[in-house]
Design an enzyme around this catalytic site. Structure first.
Site, PDB file in Angstrom:
ATOM      1  N   TYR A 178     -11.118   5.358 -10.482  1.00 35.77           N
ATOM      2  CA  TYR A 178     -10.762   5.977  -9.186  1.00 35.77           C
ATOM      3  C   TYR A 178     -10.520   7.478  -9.296  1.00 35.77           C
ATOM      4  O   TYR A 178      -9.923   8.066  -8.393  1.00 35.77           O
ATOM      5  CB  TYR A 178      -9.475   5.355  -8.622  1.00 35.77           C
ATOM      6  CG  TYR A 178      -9.388   3.862  -8.686  1.00 35.77           C
ATOM      7  CD1 TYR A 178     -10.152   3.062  -7.846  1.00 35.77           C
ATOM      8  CD2 TYR A 178      -8.504   3.245  -9.568  1.00 35.77           C
ATOM      9  CE1 TYR A 178     -10.052   1.684  -7.893  1.00 35.77           C
ATOM     10  CE2 TYR A 178      -8.403   1.858  -9.617  1.00 35.77           C
ATOM     11  CZ  TYR A 178      -9.182   1.086  -8.782  1.00 35.77           C
ATOM     12  OH  TYR A 178      -9.077  -0.267  -8.837  1.00 35.77           O
ATOM     13  N   GLY A 207       0.776  -1.234   0.000  1.00 35.29           N
ATOM     14  CA  GLY A 207       0.000   0.000   0.000  1.00 35.29           C
ATOM     15  C   GLY A 207       0.806   1.282   0.000  1.00 35.29           C
ATOM     16  O   GLY A 207       0.233   2.375   0.101  1.00 35.29           O
ATOM     17  N   GLU A 248       4.220  -6.478   1.457  1.00 42.55           N
ATOM     18  CA  GLU A 248       3.750  -6.891   0.132  1.00 42.55           C
ATOM     19  C   GLU A 248       3.600  -5.723  -0.826  1.00 42.55           C
ATOM     20  O   GLU A 248       2.477  -5.372  -1.216  1.00 42.55           O
ATOM     21  CB  GLU A 248       2.372  -7.548   0.268  1.00 42.55           C
ATOM     22  CG  GLU A 248       2.415  -8.923   0.812  1.00 42.55           C
ATOM     23  CD  GLU A 248       1.018  -9.471   1.081  1.00 42.55           C
ATOM     24  OE1 GLU A 248       0.920 -10.674   1.275  1.00 42.55           O
ATOM     25  OE2 GLU A 248       0.046  -8.703   1.113  1.00 42.55           O
ATOM     26  N   PRO A 249       4.678  -5.106  -1.238  1.00 44.73           N
ATOM     27  CA  PRO A 249       4.541  -3.979  -2.163  1.00 44.73           C
ATOM     28  C   PRO A 249       4.136  -4.444  -3.563  1.00 44.73           C
ATOM     29  O   PRO A 249       4.638  -5.457  -4.054  1.00 44.73           O
ATOM     30  CB  PRO A 249       5.950  -3.386  -2.185  1.00 44.73           C
ATOM     31  CG  PRO A 249       6.847  -4.534  -1.843  1.00 44.73           C
ATOM     32  CD  PRO A 249       6.064  -5.407  -0.900  1.00 44.73           C
ATOM     33  N   GLY A 250       3.222  -3.732  -4.169  1.00 49.04           N
ATOM     34  CA  GLY A 250       2.865  -3.979  -5.560  1.00 49.04           C
ATOM     35  C   GLY A 250       3.173  -2.710  -6.342  1.00 49.04           C
ATOM     36  O   GLY A 250       4.216  -2.575  -6.983  1.00 49.04           O
ATOM     37  N   ARG A 251       2.298  -1.730  -6.170  1.00 49.46           N
ATOM     38  CA  ARG A 251       2.431  -0.448  -6.866  1.00 49.46           C
ATOM     39  C   ARG A 251       3.802   0.188  -6.658  1.00 49.46           C
ATOM     40  O   ARG A 251       4.418   0.695  -7.584  1.00 49.46           O
ATOM     41  CB  ARG A 251       1.347   0.489  -6.341  1.00 49.46           C
ATOM     42  CG  ARG A 251       1.206   1.765  -7.116  1.00 49.46           C
ATOM     43  CD  ARG A 251       0.322   2.774  -6.385  1.00 49.46           C
ATOM     44  NE  ARG A 251      -0.862   2.239  -5.794  1.00 49.46           N
ATOM     45  CZ  ARG A 251      -2.088   2.273  -6.341  1.00 49.46           C
ATOM     46  NH1 ARG A 251      -2.271   2.839  -7.507  1.00 49.46           N
ATOM     47  NH2 ARG A 251      -3.128   1.752  -5.711  1.00 49.46           N
ATOM     48  N   TYR A 276      -1.391  -1.592 -12.097  1.00 47.11           N
ATOM     49  CA  TYR A 276      -2.847  -1.602 -12.270  1.00 47.11           C
ATOM     50  C   TYR A 276      -3.297  -0.950 -13.580  1.00 47.11           C
ATOM     51  O   TYR A 276      -4.379  -0.378 -13.645  1.00 47.11           O
ATOM     52  CB  TYR A 276      -3.535  -0.946 -11.063  1.00 47.11           C
ATOM     53  CG  TYR A 276      -3.130  -1.589  -9.744  1.00 47.11           C
ATOM     54  CD1 TYR A 276      -3.541  -2.876  -9.436  1.00 47.11           C
ATOM     55  CD2 TYR A 276      -2.321  -0.922  -8.822  1.00 47.11           C
ATOM     56  CE1 TYR A 276      -3.146  -3.490  -8.238  1.00 47.11           C
ATOM     57  CE2 TYR A 276      -1.931  -1.526  -7.629  1.00 47.11           C
ATOM     58  CZ  TYR A 276      -2.355  -2.807  -7.349  1.00 47.11           C
ATOM     59  OH  TYR A 276      -1.970  -3.402  -6.174  1.00 47.11           O
ATOM     60  N   CYS A 327     -16.005   4.436 -26.734  1.00 47.92           N
ATOM     61  CA  CYS A 327     -17.332   5.051 -26.793  1.00 47.92           C
ATOM     62  C   CYS A 327     -17.870   5.217 -25.388  1.00 47.92           C
ATOM     63  O   CYS A 327     -18.714   4.430 -24.927  1.00 47.92           O
ATOM     64  CB  CYS A 327     -18.254   4.203 -27.633  1.00 47.92           C
ATOM     65  SG  CYS A 327     -17.888   4.420 -29.353  1.00 47.92           S
ATOM     66  N   ARG A 359      -7.783   3.351 -14.677  1.00 45.65           N
ATOM     67  CA  ARG A 359      -7.701   3.977 -13.349  1.00 45.65           C
ATOM     68  C   ARG A 359      -8.377   5.357 -13.285  1.00 45.65           C
ATOM     69  O   ARG A 359      -9.057   5.652 -12.298  1.00 45.65           O
ATOM     70  CB  ARG A 359      -6.251   4.051 -12.852  1.00 45.65           C
ATOM     71  CG  ARG A 359      -5.619   2.655 -12.687  1.00 45.65           C
ATOM     72  CD  ARG A 359      -4.342   2.669 -11.890  1.00 45.65           C
ATOM     73  NE  ARG A 359      -4.588   2.973 -10.497  1.00 45.65           N
ATOM     74  CZ  ARG A 359      -4.388   4.131  -9.929  1.00 45.65           C
ATOM     75  NH1 ARG A 359      -3.898   5.145 -10.640  1.00 45.65           N
ATOM     76  NH2 ARG A 359      -4.665   4.329  -8.668  1.00 45.65           N
TER      77      ARG A 359
HETATM   78  N1  LLP Z   1      -1.383  -7.060  -0.378  1.00 46.89           N
HETATM   79  C1  LLP Z   1      -2.712  -7.199  -0.444  1.00 46.89           C
HETATM   80  C2  LLP Z   1      -3.383  -8.198   0.375  1.00 46.89           C
HETATM   81  C3  LLP Z   1      -3.457  -6.384  -1.304  1.00 46.89           C
HETATM   82  O1  LLP Z   1      -4.777  -6.520  -1.355  1.00 46.89           O
HETATM   83  C4  LLP Z   1      -2.783  -5.430  -2.122  1.00 46.89           C
HETATM   84  C5  LLP Z   1      -3.530  -4.582  -3.045  1.00 46.89           C
HETATM   85  C6  LLP Z   1      -1.397  -5.342  -2.011  1.00 46.89           C
HETATM   86  C7  LLP Z   1      -0.723  -6.169  -1.127  1.00 46.89           C
HETATM   87  C8  LLP Z   1      -0.580  -4.376  -2.833  1.00 46.89           C
HETATM   88  O2  LLP Z   1      -0.933  -3.052  -2.637  1.00 46.89           O
HETATM   89  P1  LLP Z   1      -0.042  -1.922  -3.347  1.00 46.89           P
HETATM   90  O3  LLP Z   1       1.333  -1.988  -2.730  1.00 46.89           O
HETATM   91  O4  LLP Z   1      -0.016  -2.223  -4.801  1.00 46.89           O
HETATM   92  O5  LLP Z   1      -0.733  -0.648  -3.052  1.00 46.89           O
HETATM   93  N2  LLP Z   1      -6.588  -1.372  -8.481  1.00 46.89           N
HETATM   94  C9  LLP Z   1      -6.300  -0.383  -7.466  1.00 46.89           C
HETATM   95  C10 LLP Z   1      -5.435  -0.948  -6.367  1.00 46.89           C
HETATM   96  C11 LLP Z   1      -6.030  -2.167  -5.700  1.00 46.89           C
HETATM   97  C12 LLP Z   1      -5.114  -2.733  -4.661  1.00 46.89           C
HETATM   98  C13 LLP Z   1      -5.601  -4.048  -4.205  1.00 46.89           C
HETATM   99  N3  LLP Z   1      -4.788  -4.676  -3.237  1.00 46.89           N
HETATM  100  C14 LLP Z   1      -5.650   0.829  -8.128  1.00 46.89           C
HETATM  101  O6  LLP Z   1      -5.455   0.824  -9.337  1.00 46.89           O
HETATM  102  O7  LLP Z   1      -5.345   1.808  -7.451  1.00 46.89           O
END
Ligand code: LLP
Length: 439
Positions: free
Chosen positions: A333, A247, A289-292, A389, A360, A329
């Site tokens: 959002y 997050g 758990e970094p994603g973004r 994302y 469209c 996005r």
């Molecule tokens: N761990 C868990 C359990 C999660 O549900 C998520 C994201 C992450 C880690 C990674 O979060 P991050 O580091 O990427 O913020 N589609 C949305 C974001 C949805 C995130 C869902 N869970 C967007 O485009 O902003």
């Protein structure tokens, strides 16, 4: 537009990892997702180096929902990270990429029994249990397969994170996990602990996404460790792992003030160490758990500008050859992005444009207002910070094929995902002739 990672300007033109934007589009087509590979692996190493402690093991788990495909999963595996998957499809991708199943965390609030079976059969290392139905199914599957299964329980500490309401996950009404304020939770943990087929290893929590306040993460760590301590005392058990989720907020536009990652991670570790000391609790592993925050700023999208149209009110529309299909996005959002004309990087600002896609749908606007030099049809537009994302949430709305994904590094480009063709769009379509199917 701020230059990120290995972006530079050569004679008016944007280059990424030493390759001109126009060359990328000429070779691989438009629109095009481009990933700066060195920037990505550097950031992975920043996480590994700075989220580390002498007091406990640390584990960086890449949240593959942000962006995954075989190539990306291979990078993650090569860099030694663990991987978070949330579906049979993400799991399949990881396994096919050669990710060690022991390093996979399986998440999700409604894992299908079939997905659980696939994951148990694949030897997935950790299941993050969301609810008691899942617990029951997992036990049955584990018993049938004759395998013990390591589980964490996803809990919700009710922490408010300041982000868009769709990506907040730990308010009391969230669909994810079980509340730490629910009296049933500790008995549930006890049941899991005594299960013959499950190894209950600890807790997981994720407060939301695109969160900028370090305090929210520190508070989460404190609450989770305090709760873990309470459970350890009440049940007389020792927990092995606390997973604090992801997050971490990132830069999209000048409005965002993200963390300086290395500093934040070091402070985060410091906070966790101090809290553990104060509480007298010593889980062996702390995971995040970094994603973004790993992938977003390494990705950009290149578009070709088509028509430019002035309405009688507002800013002129600048149309691009993609839109909400490759980046949903903004419409989902109200996410904001920056842009530049990749072939006119040093020209003076001419006016404020509105960047719209070709779908469209009136809401198919990628950027409401952006100041750009005078644009002409055929110019390339770059939208940076589209690594997370975008590709993973892309669609074929209006039967628009998905763009290719190209990784670039040191002047070389490699296709990670081929551009979809019209034929790909028909791959699963069935024609009427050739027999009706009566149910
Ligand atoms: N761990 C868990 C359990 C999660 O549900 C998520 C994201 C992450 C880690 C990674 O979060 P991050 O580091 O990427 O913020 N589609 C949305 C974001 C949805 C995130 C869902 N869970 C967007 O485009 O902003």
């Amino acid at each position: 537009m701020k230059l990120l990672g290995n972006m530079a300007i050569e004679q008016q033109e944007l280059t990424i990892a030493g390759i001109r934007a126009s060359e990328l589009v000429q070779t691989y087509g438009s629109p095009l997702y481009v990933v700066d590979q060195k920037d990505l692996t550097d950031r992975i190493q920043t996480f590994v180096t700075h989220f580390s402690s002498e007091k406990f093991q640390t584990n960086i788990v890449y949240a593959s929902k942000a962006f995954t495909n075989l190539y990306m999963a291979q990078i993650v595996a090569r860099e030694g990270l663990s991987l978070d998957v949330v579906s049979g499809g993400e799991l399949y991708t990881a396994i096919e990429a050669g990710v060690d199943p022991a390093k996979i965390y399986f998440h999700g609030n409604n894992k299908l029994p079939s997905e659980l079976e696939e994951a148990v059969a694949a030897g997935v290392g950790t299941f993050v249990v969301d609810n008691d139905y899942e617990f029951t199914w997992l036990q049955e599957i584990a018993e049938a397969e004759g395998r013990r299964i390591r589980v964490l329980l996803r809990v919700n500490p009710g922490i408010e994170a300041h982000t868009h309401e769709y990506i907040q996950t730990t308010n009391h009404d969230s669909k994810f996990g079980v509340s730490i304020f629910d009296k049933q939770t500790i008995p549930f943990v006890e049941q899991m602990h005594h299960s013959e087929w499950l190894d209950f290893a600890g807790f997981h929590c994720h407060i939301g996404s695109q969160v900028f306040e370090a305090e929210s993460f520190f508070k989460e760590a404190s609450e989770m460790l305090a709760y873990a301590k309470k459970v350890e005392e009440e049940l007389g058990i020792e927990l092995n792992e606390i997973n604090l989720g992801g997050g971490f907020g990132v830069y999209y536009t000048a409005e965002d003030q993200p963390f300086e990652l290395a500093t934040f991670l070091a402070q985060y570790i410091q906070h966790i160490e101090t809290t553990m000391e104060e509480l007298g609790i010593h889980p062996e592993v702390i995971s995040i758990e970094p994603g973004r925050s790993l992938i977003n700023n390494s990705g950009s999208t290149l578009y070709t500008i088509g028509g430019i149209k002035e309405t009688i009110v507002g800013h002129p529309y600048l149309f691009v050859d993609g839109g909400m299909t490759d980046n949903p996005r903004p419409i989902t959002y109200q996410a904001k992005y920056d842009a530049a004309i990749a072939t006119r990087m040093k020209e003076p600002i001419h006016q404020t444009y509105r960047v719209a896609g070709k779908c469209c749908e009136s809401g198919d606007v990628l950027i409401k207002e952006v100041d750009l030099p005078k644009a002409a049809p055929g110019d390339l537009l770059v939208i940076p910070s589209t690594g997370a994302y975008n590709y993973s949430m892309s669609s074929n709305y209006n039967r628009i094929p998905r763009p290719a994904v190209v990784f670039v590094e040191n002047g070389e480009a490699r296709v990670a995902v081929k551009r979809e063709t019209y034929a790909d769009l028909l791959r699963n379509d069935m024609r009427m002739e050739g027999g009706t199917h009566v149910i």
